[in-house]
Design an enzyme around this catalytic site. Structure first.
Site, mmCIF file in Angstrom:
data_model
loop_
_atom_site.group_PDB
_atom_site.id
_atom_site.type_symbol
_atom_site.label_atom_id
_atom_site.label_comp_id
_atom_site.label_asym_id
_atom_site.label_seq_id
_atom_site.Cartn_x
_atom_site.Cartn_y
_atom_site.Cartn_z
ATOM 1 N N ARG A 103 0.862 -1.199 0.000
ATOM 2 C CA ARG A 103 0.000 0.000 0.000
ATOM 3 C C ARG A 103 0.891 1.238 0.000
ATOM 4 N NH1 ARG A 103 0.387 1.653 5.284
ATOM 5 N NH2 ARG A 103 0.058 -0.012 6.783
ATOM 6 N N HIS A 163 -1.951 3.464 6.520
ATOM 7 C CA HIS A 163 -3.034 2.476 6.696
ATOM 8 C C HIS A 163 -4.402 3.136 6.493
ATOM 9 C CE1 HIS A 163 -5.443 -0.715 8.435
ATOM 10 N NE2 HIS A 163 -5.907 0.127 9.340
ATOM 11 N N TYR A 190 6.949 3.792 10.902
ATOM 12 C CA TYR A 190 7.356 2.375 10.793
ATOM 13 C C TYR A 190 7.860 1.957 9.413
ATOM 14 C CZ TYR A 190 2.487 2.034 9.127
ATOM 15 O OH TYR A 190 1.325 2.234 8.451
HETATM 16 C C1 LIG Z 1 -10.298 -7.979 15.546
HETATM 17 C C2 LIG Z 1 -9.619 -6.679 15.254
HETATM 18 N N1 LIG Z 1 -8.425 -6.407 15.784
HETATM 19 C C3 LIG Z 1 -7.798 -5.226 15.482
HETATM 20 C C4 LIG Z 1 -8.407 -4.314 14.648
HETATM 21 C C5 LIG Z 1 -7.701 -3.007 14.300
HETATM 22 N N2 LIG Z 1 -7.226 -3.113 12.931
HETATM 23 C C6 LIG Z 1 -7.918 -2.565 11.915
HETATM 24 S S1 LIG Z 1 -7.212 -2.834 10.456
HETATM 25 C C7 LIG Z 1 -5.913 -3.652 11.156
HETATM 26 C C8 LIG Z 1 -4.782 -4.180 10.328
HETATM 27 C C9 LIG Z 1 -5.168 -5.237 9.367
HETATM 28 O O1 LIG Z 1 -4.101 -5.511 8.498
HETATM 29 P P1 LIG Z 1 -4.256 -6.455 7.264
HETATM 30 O O2 LIG Z 1 -5.222 -7.532 7.568
HETATM 31 O O3 LIG Z 1 -2.899 -6.863 6.831
HETATM 32 O O4 LIG Z 1 -4.947 -5.540 6.141
HETATM 33 P P2 LIG Z 1 -4.382 -4.173 5.499
HETATM 34 O O5 LIG Z 1 -4.973 -3.068 6.328
HETATM 35 O O6 LIG Z 1 -2.913 -4.222 5.564
HETATM 36 O O7 LIG Z 1 -4.896 -4.134 4.110
HETATM 37 C C10 LIG Z 1 -6.063 -3.733 12.530
HETATM 38 C C11 LIG Z 1 -5.113 -4.380 13.436
HETATM 39 C C12 LIG Z 1 -9.676 -4.642 14.133
HETATM 40 N N3 LIG Z 1 -10.335 -3.816 13.295
HETATM 41 N N4 LIG Z 1 -10.259 -5.826 14.427
#
Ligand SMILES: Cc1ncc(C[n+]2csc(CCOP(=O)(O)OP(=O)(O)O)c2C)c(N)n1
Ligand SMILES: [Mg+2]
Length: 340
Positions: A253, A257, A266
């Protein structure tokens, strides 16, 4: 007529993709990129409180979406899937209606956070914010489709961070046992907010499928023809009754985020710049020029047209009405005292 590259057939012809498909895939990728730039600008201007960027993921999403049958198949996306929903039939106006929380927002009528994509018309199931919950929904829907003997494949998309969730493993296990018509698509951008992939999985995401009794494949997520190819194989397998597949699409990306995150804490700028050299859009454009599908001038015109379209539809969405405050409880409580 597409020019043949020396030494064989064009990759897209081998995959059954026509010139119109490629032009439309390119346009969808551009719409997503320009919607993203526009929504980021709205956020910085204080006009959009929360933005989830898609830039970098366009090939992963558009190529995988193209492998499904609209109107028949069912889609359980996650928040980063703007290019995916544009490929499935969302318009830029729909995207911005959601961003601004307007009444006509197809996902929730302006009630959910932005990027919780949903559309009854397009079989897109609106998700919840806890990550990977949509993967369980997808497994349940795939089971129901098979139980009712309906000809439908279910696709679900998530990040590599989502693959650490219990919900994800539960869905994988259930799908393997019941040989569900389900395609799991991981958009692995190497980060879950600030957590690097190396702190997320000790092995490889796609190899996790083996433990659940079905195939896992990895592919270059920045190559739209490749993401189409692997997803089409998985969709065909699912439709033929041969069960689920896990696909890992390697991508990156380009922005933070979300608009609430600062990726400078980071990731080095050098790393981000390096990843941008593999931007899926110019990469696809090089292919389009090499094969004679589009000229450099056609590409410049397509870019100008898509940018203008996004600006026009974003302005329309800005003008649209907010939901009526009196409708705030709709879909929360049964209306007329009866069953919902
Ligand atoms: C169960 C849960 N834990 C933590 C979060 C906070 N959170 C939102 S998005 C995210 C990261 C997800 O990363 P990834 O699955 O790699 O998708 P990306 O955003 O990189 O596309 C986190 C930890 C959440 N929404 N739900
Ligand atoms: Mg990630």
């Amino acid at each position: 007529m597409a020019k043949k590259r020396s030494g064989g057939t064009d990759r897209h012809s081998e995959l059954g993709l026509k010139r119109e498909d490629l032009v439309s895939m390119h346009r969808t990728m551009l719409l997503a990129r320009f919607c993203d730039e526009r929504q980021w600008a709205f956020n910085r201007q204080g006009k959009a409180p929360f933005v989830v960027p898609v830039s970098g993921h366009e090939a992963a999403q558009v190529g995988s979406a193209w492998a499904f049958e609209a109107g028949k198949d069912v889609f359980c996306p996650y928040y980063r899937d703007m290019a995916l929903v544009l490929a499935l039939g969302f318009t830029p106006r729909d995207v911005f209606l959601g961003l601004f929380g307007k009444a006509e927002d197809p996902s929730s009528g302006g009630r959910q956070m932005p990027a919780h994509w949903g559309s009854r018309r397009l079989n897109i199931i609106s998700g919840s914010s806890p990550i990977a919950t949509q993967v369980l929904h997808a497994a349940g829907i795939a089971y129901a489709k098979r139980y009712k003997k309906e000809d439908a494949v279910v696709g679900t998309w998530f990040g590599e961070g989502g693959t650490s969730e219990g919900d994800w493993h539960g869905a994988m296990n259930f799908a393997g046992i019941h040989k569900l018509p389900l395609v799991f698509v991981c958009e692995n951008n190497q980060y879950a907010i600030s957590v690097h992939e190396s702190k997320q999985v000790a092995g490889r995401v796609y190899k996790r499928a083996e433990g659940y009794g079905f195939p896992g494949v990895e592919a270059d997520g920045n190559d739209v023809l490749e993401t189409f190819r692997v997803t089409k194989e998985a969709v065909d397998r699912a439709r033929a009754g041969d069960g689920p597949t896990l696909i890992e699409l390697r991508t990156y990306r380009f922005f933070s985020h979300t608009s609430d995150d600062d990726d400078r804490t980071y990731r080095t700028r050098a790393e981000v710049e390096q990843a941008k050299r593999n931007d899926p859009i110019p990469r696809f454009e090089r292919y389009l020029v090499e094969t004679g599908i589009l000229s450099e001038d056609d590409i410049a015109a397509a870019r100008a047209e898509a940018k203008e379209e996004v600006a026009r539809q974003a302005a329309e969405a800005q003008e649209a009405d907010f939901p009526d405050p009196d409708s705030a409880a709709r879909h929360v409580f049964a209306e007329d005292g009866g069953a919902a």
